[in-house]
Scaffold this active site. Structure first.
Site: not given
Ligand SMILES: Cc1cc2nc3c(=O)[nH]c(=O)nc-3n(C[C@H](O)[C@H](O)[C@H](O)COP(=O)(O)O)c2cc1C
Length: 335
Positions: A112, A236-237, A151, A213, A30
């Site tokens: 979420c 993601g991040r 998810k 993750g 988001a």
């Molecule tokens: C700023 C931000 C916004 C996110 N928004 C969503 C979202 O809209 N829908 C969702 O399923 N996960 C959302 N997530 C979770 C990510 O999709 C992901 O599952 C999580 O960051 C872990 O992955 P990573 O370690 O690669 O960041 C969000 C994460 C972050 C950091």
């Protein structure tokens, strides 16, 4: 792309009838995964992009802001549109609306945990009631012709690892893939992801499993695939300000070697593409694009000398032209 996937010994990701040659996925985020950022990541080799979460209630009530977030376009396909909600009928209706608006895949958000979403019975709260969650998936699957995916997180908290049981229910309800963010909802983003849950989900289902993750490097991606057997890796991040991560992972899986890191000029071009593409979207416009970029632009320059001074200047910029001027000046200073 197909050749590369073959060389990595990774199979293309198959979601229903959709073949995704490079099994790497940009996580929905988001406020981050706008059309502009998704397109940038597609241009840098990611196989599948997911929109940020959209509310089924807001779609039902024809909320203009939510419809303004229907920003997907042909040049980023295949695109998965993520919905949240805990009411099967509303989720079926919202699925039909986004299908008609051109989504290729619909993803159900069950991760979420923020109170605004979770207290309405949506997002990760569905992990507390897997029967209801299964009805939501079934209602969505029955409502549309395109594939539905889910998810999840591992569960709500470590006493309820319901994600594993739910994965099977999601498959039985007709879901075509499942992404697992291997943390509990009550962890938020704290602690480390426990990838063994991805392995357990993989053992439970025959539909593709997308691991998620804490993948920050190509080595992490390789280790996740080896440890969990997942069919695709979602990042993601680590992709924020770093769309190169997808090409880096693909290259590393193919050759065992690292690519050269992006130069300052590469970073500037990517940041400018991001803000210009956002500003060019009539639903966003220049003023909002510049404001939204404030939170994101400095990710492109993480670790660069002088980044904090640049950050101070960038957050004051009012137009795309000002941002471009500041960045070009920075580039000249370093060349
Ligand atoms: C700023 C931000 C916004 C996110 N928004 C969503 C979202 O809209 N829908 C969702 O399923 N996960 C959302 N997530 C979770 C990510 O999709 C992901 O599952 C999580 O960051 C872990 O992955 P990573 O370690 O690669 O960041 C969000 C994460 C972050 C950091």
């Amino acid at each position: 792309m197909t050749t590369l996937a073959a060389k990595t010994k990774l199979k293309p990701l198959q979601i229903g009838p959709i073949t995704i040659d490079m099994p790497l996925v940009l996580a929905p985020m988001a406020g981050v995964t706008s059309h502009a950022f998704r397109l940038l990541c597609r241009n840098h080799g990611v196989g599948l992009v997911v929109t940020e979460l959209l509310s089924s209630h807001a779609i039902h009530y024809k909320n203009a802001k939510t419809f303004g977030m229907f920003d997907w376009a042909d040049n980023e396909r295949p695109v998965s549109v993520q919905l949240f909600g805990g009411d099967p009928a509303l989720m079926a209706e919202a699925s039909q609306v986004v299908e008609a608006a051109g989504a290729d895949i619909i993803d159900l958000n069950m991760g979420c945990w923020v109170p605004k979403v979770a207290k309405t019975g949506a997002g990760a709260t569905l992990l507390k009631d897997v029967c209801l969650a299964q009805s939501v998936v079934k209602a969505m699957v029955d409502a549309v012709k395109i594939p539905v995916t889910v998810k999840i997180r591992s569960g709500w908290d470590p006493s309820q690892t319901t994600g594993i049981e739910f994965a099977k229910r999601a498959q039985d309800a007709g879901a075509q893939a499942i992404a697992v963010h291997a943390r509990y909802a009550n962890q938020g983003f704290t602690g480390r992801a426990d990838w063994s849950i991805i392995r357990r989900v993989k053992d439970m289902v025959t539909i593709p499993v997308i691991g998620n993750g804490d993948v920050e490097t190509p080595e992490d991606a390789k280790r996740m695939i080896a440890e969990t057997g997942c069919d695709a890796v979602m990042v993601g991040r680590a992709a924020m300000g770093n769309p190169w991560i997808f090409g880096d992972i693909a290259h590393y899986l193919e050759t065992g070697e690292h690519r050269r890191p992006p130069t300052l000029a590469d970073r500037i071009e990517a940041a400018l593409f991001h803000v210009k593409t956002m500003a060019a979207n009539p639903a966003v416009g220049e003023e909002r694009a510049v404001k939204e970029m404030r939170g994101q632009i400095t990710h492109y320059f993480k670790g660069f000398p002088g980044v904090s001074a640049l950050r101070c200047l960038l957050v004051q910029a009012r137009t795309v032209e000002e941002i471009e001027l500041l960045l070009r000046r920075e580039n000249n200073a370093h060349s």
